[in-house]
Design a protein around this motif. Structure first.
Motif, PDB file in Angstrom:
ATOM      1  N   ILE A  63      38.495  37.151  28.259  1.00 23.04           N
ATOM      2  CA  ILE A  63      39.655  36.572  28.937  1.00 23.04           C
ATOM      3  C   ILE A  63      39.464  36.750  30.443  1.00 23.04           C
ATOM      4  O   ILE A  63      38.660  37.570  30.892  1.00 23.04           O
ATOM      5  N   ALA A  64      40.213  35.966  31.227  1.00 19.63           N
ATOM      6  CA  ALA A  64      40.178  36.138  32.678  1.00 19.63           C
ATOM      7  C   ALA A  64      40.822  37.485  33.039  1.00 19.63           C
ATOM      8  O   ALA A  64      41.779  37.914  32.381  1.00 19.63           O
ATOM      9  N   PRO A  65      40.361  38.200  34.042  1.00 20.32           N
ATOM     10  CA  PRO A  65      39.251  37.866  34.944  1.00 20.32           C
ATOM     11  C   PRO A  65      37.890  38.341  34.462  1.00 20.32           C
ATOM     12  O   PRO A  65      36.903  38.163  35.160  1.00 20.32           O
ATOM     13  N   PHE A  66      37.834  38.971  33.242  1.00 18.33           N
ATOM     14  CA  PHE A  66      36.571  39.564  32.786  1.00 18.33           C
ATOM     15  C   PHE A  66      35.472  38.517  32.616  1.00 18.33           C
ATOM     16  O   PHE A  66      34.324  38.758  32.969  1.00 18.33           O
ATOM     17  N   ASN A  67      35.839  37.359  32.041  1.00 17.89           N
ATOM     18  CA  ASN A  67      34.799  36.358  31.784  1.00 17.89           C
ATOM     19  C   ASN A  67      34.443  35.539  33.034  1.00 17.89           C
ATOM     20  O   ASN A  67      33.638  34.611  32.956  1.00 17.89           O
ATOM     21  N   TRP A  68      35.056  35.839  34.163  1.00 15.77           N
ATOM     22  CA  TRP A  68      34.633  35.208  35.424  1.00 15.77           C
ATOM     23  C   TRP A  68      33.362  35.878  35.966  1.00 15.77           C
ATOM     24  O   TRP A  68      32.612  35.271  36.721  1.00 15.77           O
ATOM     25  N   ILE A  69      33.146  37.136  35.586  1.00 18.01           N
ATOM     26  CA  ILE A  69      32.011  37.912  36.097  1.00 18.01           C
ATOM     27  C   ILE A  69      30.760  37.550  35.294  1.00 18.01           C
ATOM     28  O   ILE A  69      30.800  37.530  34.063  1.00 18.01           O
TER      29      ILE A  69
END
Length: 341
Positions: free
Chosen positions: A272-278
């Protein structure tokens, strides 16, 4: 000429570029791991650590490297000169070539072998040769004792590491390290990673890699109170530096293997965001850094084991426990029809 370039030239250039993209950041990481270790231990011991060379001591690894580079290489008169100089090179090279099968992100791997785990087994088993050759070639008692200790220690804990990896492979159904990471990509984020269902194996694996890399509290091969500096007593200058680099590169390698097997590799803790933005490679690096912090934490906290305690832990505790866990895991998977296809 164009055909030669397309068939041989361009693929060779691409492979060399990929190798450099792995090796150069790794060497920089090894250099700054020494600073990381000294800073973390300094904070734990309420002191400052390196803080003179460069801002906040950030140029200290470069100063250490320059110092070792310009020192004289001394070869003992009674040593086997060829093997004496070959041993540190072997240790350093083996610590690098294992990275060929480590996946940094989905598709970001130098060689995505279907038998990547066996490749790692083979390379890690060869690691003991550098230390044994160094101890024998020095023609000195303390290095020879350190080499013998190291051989016994590394063999003892490789057996436990082998059973731990077999346990993971039973759950995956593949020897490919990319498949190992993808099998942990479940609906529950980090709770789908193998460190939860296989938690005892995770602990055994981490303690075993401390012994495999000759790190505290299992640094018996170079116990300064007993063996001066163990297998590296007679080494100086860049020969010593190669041993030093090899040890720290092995720490990073073993942490990377632990991340791949138990901590979801490049996967974020939650999709989920923000984890999968990295980017995945950043998550991979963060997890390795956390494990390296525990390496340093253990060094700053625990006293060194006696050698009989070290052997007893490996053969009488870890080996039977890991073997029993392999049998229990296999039985569980068969009983509940969860054997991977």
């Amino acid at each position: 000429m164009v055909e030669f370039w397309d068939i041989y030239g361009l693929p060779t250039v691409i492979i060399v570029a990929k190798i450099l993209a792995i090796v150069l950041p790794l060497l920089i990481g090894v250099a700054y791991l020494t600073l990381y270790e000294r800073k973390v231990m300094a904070l734990m011991q309420l002191r400052k650590g390196p803080n003179v060379v460069g801002f906040y001591g950030l140029l200290q690894p470069l100063a250490d490297g320059a110092k070792l580079f310009f020192k004289e290489t001394i070869v003992p008169s009674g040593a086997n000169k060829l093997l004496f100089l070959f041993a540190p090179m072997l240790t350093f090279i083996l610590s690098l070539i294992a990275w060929a099968v480590i996946p940094f992100d989905d598709g970001m791997v130098l060689s995505d072998l279907n038998v990547g785990v066996l490749y790692l087994f083979a390379i890690s088993s060869l690691g003991v040769y550098g230390i044994v050759i160094a101890g024998w070639a020095s023609n000195s008692r303390y290095p020879f004792l350190g080499a013998l200790r190291s051989a016994a220690q590394m063999v003892s804990y490789e057996v436990s590491i082998g059973f731990v990896i077999i346990t993971v492979l039973l759950c995956v159904g593949s020897l490919n390290l990319t498949d190992v990471v993808k099998s942990q990509d479940g609906d529950y984020g980090m709770f789908s990673w193998y460190f939860i269902p296989l938690f005892p194996m995770f602990i055994i694996f981490f303690i075993s890699i401390l012994a495999e890399t000759n790190r505290h509290p299992f640094d018996l091969p170079e116990a300064e109170a007993e063996l001066v500096a163990g297998y590296q007593t007679e080494y100086s200058s860049m020969a010593f530096a190669l041993f030093f680099l090899g040890e720290y590169a092995n720490m990073i390698l073993m942490s990377a293997i632990c991340v791949v097997l138990f901590l979801g590799g490049w996967l974020p803790p939650a999709d989920i965001a923000p984890f999968n933005w990295i980017p995945g490679v950043v998550w991979f690096g963060i997890k390795i850094a956390l494990l390296l912090f525990v390496f340093i934490w253990v060094r700053a906290t625990l006293p060194r084991y006696r050698y009989d305690q070290l052997m007893r832990l490996g053969w009488k505790v870890f080996l039977p426990f890991s073997l029993i866990w392999v049998v229990l895991t296999a039985g569980f998977l068969i009983m509940f029809d969860m054997v991977p296809a």
